[in-house]
Design a protein around this motif. Structure first.
Motif, PDB file in Angstrom:
ATOM      1  N   SER A  48       0.847  -1.193   0.000  1.00  0.00           N
ATOM      2  CA  SER A  48       0.000   0.000   0.000  1.00  0.00           C
ATOM      3  C   SER A  48       0.880   1.239   0.000  1.00  0.00           C
ATOM      4  O   SER A  48       2.006   1.220   0.482  1.00  0.00           O
ATOM      5  N   PHE A  66      -9.487   4.612  -5.864  1.00  0.00           N
ATOM      6  CA  PHE A  66     -10.218   3.377  -5.578  1.00  0.00           C
ATOM      7  C   PHE A  66     -11.419   3.292  -6.517  1.00  0.00           C
ATOM      8  O   PHE A  66     -11.836   4.299  -7.086  1.00  0.00           O
ATOM      9  N   ALA A  67     -11.992   2.089  -6.632  1.00  0.00           N
ATOM     10  CA  ALA A  67     -13.165   1.924  -7.486  1.00  0.00           C
ATOM     11  C   ALA A  67     -14.296   2.806  -6.966  1.00  0.00           C
ATOM     12  O   ALA A  67     -14.592   2.814  -5.773  1.00  0.00           O
ATOM     13  N   GLY A  68     -14.868   3.583  -7.858  1.00  0.00           N
ATOM     14  CA  GLY A  68     -16.000   4.427  -7.484  1.00  0.00           C
ATOM     15  C   GLY A  68     -15.616   5.723  -6.799  1.00  0.00           C
ATOM     16  O   GLY A  68     -16.474   6.436  -6.280  1.00  0.00           O
ATOM     17  N   ARG A 301     -10.298  13.983  -2.528  1.00  0.00           N
ATOM     18  CA  ARG A 301     -10.985  12.721  -2.842  1.00  0.00           C
ATOM     19  C   ARG A 301     -12.396  12.755  -2.285  1.00  0.00           C
ATOM     20  O   ARG A 301     -12.599  13.218  -1.169  1.00  0.00           O
TER      21      ARG A 301
ATOM     22  N   LYS B  51       4.158   1.249  11.087  1.00  0.00           N
ATOM     23  CA  LYS B  51       3.251   1.257   9.939  1.00  0.00           C
ATOM     24  C   LYS B  51       1.868   1.746  10.379  1.00  0.00           C
ATOM     25  O   LYS B  51       1.250   2.573   9.725  1.00  0.00           O
ATOM     26  N   LYS B 114     -12.209   0.429   2.190  1.00  0.00           N
ATOM     27  CA  LYS B 114     -11.745   0.919   0.890  1.00  0.00           C
ATOM     28  C   LYS B 114     -10.539   1.842   1.030  1.00  0.00           C
ATOM     29  O   LYS B 114      -9.608   1.779   0.251  1.00  0.00           O
ATOM     30  N   LYS B 115     -10.613   2.735   2.032  1.00  0.00           N
ATOM     31  CA  LYS B 115      -9.539   3.731   2.175  1.00  0.00           C
ATOM     32  C   LYS B 115      -8.252   3.122   2.714  1.00  0.00           C
ATOM     33  O   LYS B 115      -7.167   3.629   2.472  1.00  0.00           O
ATOM     34  N   PRO B 117      -7.031  -0.283   2.122  1.00  0.00           N
ATOM     35  CA  PRO B 117      -7.349  -1.575   1.502  1.00  0.00           C
ATOM     36  C   PRO B 117      -6.442  -2.723   1.952  1.00  0.00           C
ATOM     37  O   PRO B 117      -6.854  -3.869   1.906  1.00  0.00           O
ATOM     38  N   SER B 118      -5.222  -2.419   2.382  1.00  0.00           N
ATOM     39  CA  SER B 118      -4.286  -3.496   2.731  1.00  0.00           C
ATOM     40  C   SER B 118      -4.624  -4.080   4.101  1.00  0.00           C
ATOM     41  O   SER B 118      -4.727  -3.361   5.103  1.00  0.00           O
ATOM     42  N   ASP B 121      -2.088  -3.171   6.723  1.00  0.00           N
ATOM     43  CA  ASP B 121      -2.262  -1.818   7.252  1.00  0.00           C
ATOM     44  C   ASP B 121      -3.398  -1.779   8.266  1.00  0.00           C
ATOM     45  O   ASP B 121      -3.319  -1.106   9.295  1.00  0.00           O
TER      46      ASP B 121
END
Lengths: 302, 134
Positions: A48, A66-68, A301, B51, B114-115, B117-118, B121
């Protein structure tokens, strides 16, 4: 005359080779450092945050929304700092502005539209992330392809007598290869190809260029970055005999602050065109002469 | 005139006060059983905490504050108090429960799948939240 040309060619090729060589060495070094990385269940997860956003100063990065997700870009370049206090280092000079909107169709594919003040450029672009680096480096790099089409929407008298709509079009495509070395440091290498259907007199229509960009975090939300662009002014690829209109290289460096919804970049740069093909083919600002300007990018965003 | 001034001051104080008491304490969370027994797959070491700090400073800090006290710059505009991560009550939760609260969310606490995603993380943030323990 002939030797001069050969010398010049050799010089250009050596620049090309040294940049590529440097990147390869760094890549190998980075991979070897990570050999003893964990073989846990995260091993095949994509890494990431190779870069904070899809844009770093003047170049695209391997990152996509990201998607969307929508991204609103506001890019601003002040005038050259050369006049000092007379125009407060370019702040009161003529500036260039781009506003753009990107949309992530999938995790890996985005499209976008933007317009730039100079030359009234209307720009459509897309980016596809082909590969994403994994935590274990089983895939050692992230790779993306980027392409755009810009339409010069100035009055048609600008284009001379035999005006055709296609005179307005210019294209830029780039292959982006990036490696995240650790949580703090990422590098990206990007060869690109620029094409203009119609250019100014004795300006080439095609140009290959190389870009190298890097970012180092200095705190959890702030990082320092640089970016270097080298147009390849190689004689064998030359359209005209004269090298008078050869574009100059660019160096950008600055700071970046990233939050959950915003990214701010403030930097110094030689490029004033914002749109990449304009920068690559027409830049006359020299690094050596100190022809720098202050620029900033803001990304929202939502 | 003096009484008028006092009246204005009292009025401002009242309005201010009414805004502060509007922020209510969070109601108890309903956490699905699968999250309650979920184990943290990420070792709680220095690397994962670092991290986690990066992710926290980017996504969480503005509401939850630099030290997890729920006093970030955006916290005052929330209807619900974001919670004190240094409290024994908060730290008594299992990692899976914190994961559900942090990543899945509800109401004013947004979903971060979504924000962030990992997966690595996501769990790194949980490890960082443990460092707030007093």
């Amino acid at each position: 005359m002939r030797t001069e040309y050969i010398n010049k060619k050799a010089k250009n090729i050596s620049i090309f080779e040294s940049i590529t060589g440097l990147f390869v060495i760094l890549l190998i070094l980075g991979s070897s450092l990570n050999v003893n990385a964990q073989t846990d269940e995260f091993a095949n997860e994509p890494v990431s945050g190779t870069f904070e956003s899809g844009l770093l100063a003047e170049t695209q990065t391997v990152a996509t929304p990201f998607a969307g997700e929508f991204e609103l870009h506001i890019q601003h370049r002040f005038g050259l700092i050369e006049n000092g206090l007379e125009d407060v280092f370019g702040i009161y000079a003529t500036s260039n502005i781009r506003m753009g909107l990107n949309y992530g169709i999938t995790e890996k594919f985005m499209i976008g539209y933007g317009y730039t003040k100079e030359f009234k450029l209307q720009e459509f672009h897309g980016k596809y992330r082909v590969l994403t680096q994994t935590e274990s480096n089983s895939i050692p790099v992230s790779v993306a392809v980027y392409g755009n089409l810009a339409i010069n929407s100035q009055d048609k008298s600008v284009f001379g007598n035999d005006y055709k709509f296609s005179d307005r079009l210019s294209y830029f495509s780039q292959l982006l290869v990036a490696h995240k070395f650790n949580d703090n440091f990422s590098l990206q290498f990007g060869p690109s190809f620029t094409h203009f259907n119609k250019t100014d007199t004795l300006v080439e229509h095609d140009k290959v260029a190389l870009s190298l960009a890097g970012r180092a975090k200095v705190s959890p939300s702030m990082s320092l970055f640089f970016e270097y662009d080298q147009p390849l002014n190689i004689d064998d690829m030359r359209e005209f005999a004269s090298d008078e209109n050869d574009p100059e290289a660019n160096l950008s460096f600055g700071i970046e602050i990233g939050t959950s919804t915003h990214v701010f970049q403030v930097f110094m740069s030689n490029y004033e065109g914002i749109t990449p093909q304009r920068n690559i083919l027409y830049n006359k600002n020299k690094i050596g002469d100190g022809d720098f300007l202050v620029g900033f990018n803001i990304l929202v965003r939502f | 005139m003096k009484t008028f001034k006092i009246f204005i001051l009292v009025a401002i104080a009242l309005v201010g006060f009414s805004f502060t008491i509007q922020q209510k304490k969070a109601t108890p969370w309903e956490i699905p059983a699968e999250y309650k027994k979920m184990e943290n797959p990420l070792a709680n070491d220095k690397a994962s905490v670092n991290k986690g700090k990066m992710v926290y400073m980017k996504h969480c800090r503005s509401c939850h504050g630099n030290k997890g006290l729920g006093d970030g710059p955006k916290a005052a505009r929330l209807k619900t108090f974001p919670g004190d991560f240094s409290s024994a009550e908060f730290q008594a939760h299992g990692d899976g429960e914190l994961f559900y609260k942090s990543i899945i969310g509800r109401d004013e606490m947004p979903n971060y799948e979504k924000k962030i995603p990992s997966k690595k993380d996501q769990w790194a943030v949980i490890n960082y939240l443990r460092t707030f323990k007093k």
